[in-house]
Design a protein around this motif. Structure first.
Motif, PDB file in Angstrom:
ATOM      1  N   PHE A   7       0.829  -1.200   0.000  1.00  0.00           N
ATOM      2  CA  PHE A   7       0.000   0.000   0.000  1.00  0.00           C
ATOM      3  C   PHE A   7       0.869   1.258   0.000  1.00  0.00           C
ATOM      4  N   ALA A   8       2.037   1.174  -0.623  1.00  0.00           N
ATOM      5  CA  ALA A   8       2.947   2.320  -0.640  1.00  0.00           C
ATOM      6  C   ALA A   8       2.321   3.520  -1.348  1.00  0.00           C
ATOM      7  N   ASP A   9       1.538   3.260  -2.381  1.00  0.00           N
ATOM      8  CA  ASP A   9       0.847   4.329  -3.101  1.00  0.00           C
ATOM      9  C   ASP A   9      -0.339   4.790  -2.263  1.00  0.00           C
ATOM     10  N   LYS A  10      -0.378   6.070  -1.954  1.00  0.00           N
ATOM     11  CA  LYS A  10      -1.489   6.643  -1.180  1.00  0.00           C
ATOM     12  C   LYS A  10      -2.342   7.477  -2.137  1.00  0.00           C
ATOM     13  N   PRO A  11      -3.373   6.883  -2.693  1.00  0.00           N
ATOM     14  CA  PRO A  11      -4.142   7.554  -3.747  1.00  0.00           C
ATOM     15  C   PRO A  11      -5.097   8.611  -3.218  1.00  0.00           C
ATOM     16  N   THR A  12      -5.591   9.419  -4.122  1.00  0.00           N
ATOM     17  CA  THR A  12      -6.751  10.265  -3.870  1.00  0.00           C
ATOM     18  C   THR A  12      -7.867   9.681  -4.706  1.00  0.00           C
ATOM     19  N   LEU A  13      -8.948   9.297  -4.061  1.00  0.00           N
ATOM     20  CA  LEU A  13     -10.060   8.631  -4.736  1.00  0.00           C
ATOM     21  C   LEU A  13     -11.293   9.517  -4.647  1.00  0.00           C
ATOM     22  N   ALA A  14     -11.829   9.896  -5.788  1.00  0.00           N
ATOM     23  CA  ALA A  14     -12.949  10.840  -5.813  1.00  0.00           C
ATOM     24  C   ALA A  14     -14.257  10.150  -6.144  1.00  0.00           C
ATOM     25  N   GLY A  15     -15.282  10.474  -5.377  1.00  0.00           N
ATOM     26  CA  GLY A  15     -16.634  10.035  -5.657  1.00  0.00           C
ATOM     27  C   GLY A  15     -17.515  11.242  -5.893  1.00  0.00           C
ATOM     28  N   GLU A  16     -18.816  11.024  -6.003  1.00  0.00           N
ATOM     29  CA  GLU A  16     -19.748  12.129  -6.217  1.00  0.00           C
ATOM     30  C   GLU A  16     -19.916  12.976  -4.958  1.00  0.00           C
ATOM     31  N   ARG A  17     -19.910  12.317  -3.796  1.00  0.00           N
ATOM     32  CA  ARG A  17     -20.149  13.023  -2.538  1.00  0.00           C
ATOM     33  C   ARG A  17     -18.880  13.271  -1.754  1.00  0.00           C
ATOM     34  N   GLY A  18     -17.948  12.345  -1.861  1.00  0.00           N
ATOM     35  CA  GLY A  18     -16.768  12.415  -1.020  1.00  0.00           C
ATOM     36  C   GLY A  18     -15.467  12.219  -1.756  1.00  0.00           C
ATOM     37  N   LEU A  19     -14.392  12.495  -1.037  1.00  0.00           N
ATOM     38  CA  LEU A  19     -13.034  12.353  -1.541  1.00  0.00           C
ATOM     39  C   LEU A  19     -12.241  11.609  -0.478  1.00  0.00           C
ATOM     40  N   LEU A  20     -11.480  10.611  -0.879  1.00  0.00           N
ATOM     41  CA  LEU A  20     -10.600   9.897   0.039  1.00  0.00           C
ATOM     42  C   LEU A  20      -9.173  10.305  -0.277  1.00  0.00           C
ATOM     43  N   ARG A  21      -8.430  10.736   0.751  1.00  0.00           N
ATOM     44  CA  ARG A  21      -7.044  11.150   0.544  1.00  0.00           C
ATOM     45  C   ARG A  21      -6.265  11.027   1.837  1.00  0.00           C
ATOM     46  N   SER A  22      -4.943  11.142   1.716  1.00  0.00           N
ATOM     47  CA  SER A  22      -4.092  11.097   2.898  1.00  0.00           C
ATOM     48  C   SER A  22      -4.463  12.237   3.843  1.00  0.00           C
ATOM     49  N   ASP A  27      -7.450  17.819   8.706  1.00  0.00           N
ATOM     50  CA  ASP A  27      -8.197  16.566   8.850  1.00  0.00           C
ATOM     51  C   ASP A  27      -7.914  15.943  10.212  1.00  0.00           C
ATOM     52  N   ILE A  28      -6.652  15.995  10.617  1.00  0.00           N
ATOM     53  CA  ILE A  28      -6.259  15.405  11.898  1.00  0.00           C
ATOM     54  C   ILE A  28      -6.956  16.143  13.041  1.00  0.00           C
ATOM     55  N   ILE A  83     -13.356  12.979   3.028  1.00  0.00           N
ATOM     56  CA  ILE A  83     -13.633  14.413   2.903  1.00  0.00           C
ATOM     57  C   ILE A  83     -14.964  14.605   2.184  1.00  0.00           C
ATOM     58  N   GLU A  84     -15.874  15.332   2.811  1.00  0.00           N
ATOM     59  CA  GLU A  84     -17.124  15.664   2.130  1.00  0.00           C
ATOM     60  C   GLU A  84     -16.830  16.709   1.061  1.00  0.00           C
ATOM     61  N   GLN A  85     -17.205  16.422  -0.179  1.00  0.00           N
ATOM     62  CA  GLN A  85     -16.903  17.324  -1.291  1.00  0.00           C
ATOM     63  C   GLN A  85     -17.511  18.714  -1.087  1.00  0.00           C
ATOM     64  N   ALA A  86     -18.762  18.771  -0.654  1.00  0.00           N
ATOM     65  CA  ALA A  86     -19.471  20.053  -0.576  1.00  0.00           C
ATOM     66  C   ALA A  86     -18.836  21.014   0.418  1.00  0.00           C
ATOM     67  N   SER A  87     -18.346  20.500   1.546  1.00  0.00           N
ATOM     68  CA  SER A  87     -17.823  21.374   2.597  1.00  0.00           C
ATOM     69  C   SER A  87     -16.309  21.334   2.733  1.00  0.00           C
ATOM     70  N   SER A  88     -15.669  20.368   2.059  1.00  0.00           N
ATOM     71  CA  SER A  88     -14.220  20.133   2.187  1.00  0.00           C
ATOM     72  C   SER A  88     -13.817  19.736   3.608  1.00  0.00           C
ATOM     73  N   ALA A  89     -14.788  19.274   4.397  1.00  0.00           N
ATOM     74  CA  ALA A  89     -14.526  18.890   5.786  1.00  0.00           C
ATOM     75  C   ALA A  89     -14.237  17.399   5.900  1.00  0.00           C
ATOM     76  N   CYS A  90     -13.316  17.052   6.789  1.00  0.00           N
ATOM     77  CA  CYS A  90     -13.043  15.658   7.102  1.00  0.00           C
ATOM     78  C   CYS A  90     -14.177  15.148   7.994  1.00  0.00           C
ATOM     79  N   ARG A 109     -11.831  -1.266   7.734  1.00  0.00           N
ATOM     80  CA  ARG A 109     -12.670  -0.608   8.730  1.00  0.00           C
ATOM     81  C   ARG A 109     -12.965   0.814   8.274  1.00  0.00           C
ATOM     82  N   ILE A 110     -14.040   1.349   8.807  1.00  0.00           N
ATOM     83  CA  ILE A 110     -14.452   2.710   8.467  1.00  0.00           C
ATOM     84  C   ILE A 110     -15.152   3.305   9.680  1.00  0.00           C
ATOM     85  N   LEU A 111     -14.962   4.595   9.888  1.00  0.00           N
ATOM     86  CA  LEU A 111     -15.757   5.286  10.906  1.00  0.00           C
ATOM     87  C   LEU A 111     -16.077   6.680  10.394  1.00  0.00           C
ATOM     88  N   ILE A 112     -17.281   7.107  10.716  1.00  0.00           N
ATOM     89  CA  ILE A 112     -17.770   8.404  10.246  1.00  0.00           C
ATOM     90  C   ILE A 112     -18.411   9.143  11.410  1.00  0.00           C
TER      91      ILE A 112
END
Length: 198
Positions: A7-22, A27-28, A83-90, A109-112
């Motif tokens: 998992f050395a590559d840390k991608p940015t993955l975009a969806g319609e509602r959210g964005l996954l990134r390092s 965010d922290i 990251i929520e796309q609309a607000s840019s909030a983690c 695992r996931i937590l929101i």
């Protein structure tokens, strides 16, 4: 032989509602309140009573902050902020961990937190990271564990292609009651069949 860079590559993955990134600094900071949320504490099994779930500080201690600051340096796991796309909030995190390269398997695992719930962000984040894993690695199996008192999460996982395969009876005690832990998994072949890539 262990693949240290799985998992050395840390991608940015975009969806319609959210964005996954390092994780970034902001965010922290946001994760402090998310990790202190009573529902997150309860559903992740981090506490054993309702009283314990309330009154946690929203300020991260130095060890937890350092943990998040070093996630991008870990080639054997993938930790991404949601990251929520609309607000840019983690609003949470999604993780592939407990990698077993010899078995081509890992855990999920996931937590929101409250700001990201009930809007489809969890389902989208789950699907994005599963698609990334099966399309860019040799993973064959991804598994998770969810408590029986969390039917909302079970539904998200089922919609994302996970299959219930086992039950650890009375595995967790909360407010004096025992709760089962459910094991679910998704296999590469199942994902490819569903995604039309096979």
């Amino acid at each position: 032989m262990a693949n240290a860079g799985f998992f050395a590559d840390k991608p940015t993955l975009a969806g319609e509602r959210g964005l996954l990134r390092s994780f970034e600094a902001g965010d922290i900071d946001a994760m402090g309140a998310i990790l202190a949320d009573p529902e997150v504490l309860t559903l992740t099994g981090s506490v054993h009573t309702t009283n314990e779930a309330h009154g946690r500080t929203a300020i991260l201690d130095s060890a937890t902050r350092q943990w998040y600051e070093t996630r991008a340096e870990q080639p054997g796991r993938l930790d991404l902020a949601i990251i929520e796309q609309a607000s840019s909030a983690c609003v949470g995190e999604v993780v592939l961990n407990e990698l077993s390269p010899e078995n081509d398997s890992c855990s999920f695992r996931i937590l929101i937190g409250p700001a990201g719930r009930d809007r489809g962000l969890g389902t989208e984040a789950t699907r994005l990271i599963i698609r990334h894993a099966f399309r860019t690695t040799t993973l064959h199996r991804i598994e998770l564990e969810v408590f029986a008192f969390n039917p909302r999460a079970q539904h998200v996982y089922e919609r994302s292609g996970f299959t219930l395969e086992g039950r650890r009876r009375d595995a967790h005690k909360f407010d004096g009651e025992y709760v089962d832990a459910l094991t679910m998994s998704i296999l590469r072949s199942e994902y490819l069949d569903a995604d039309g890539l096979k």
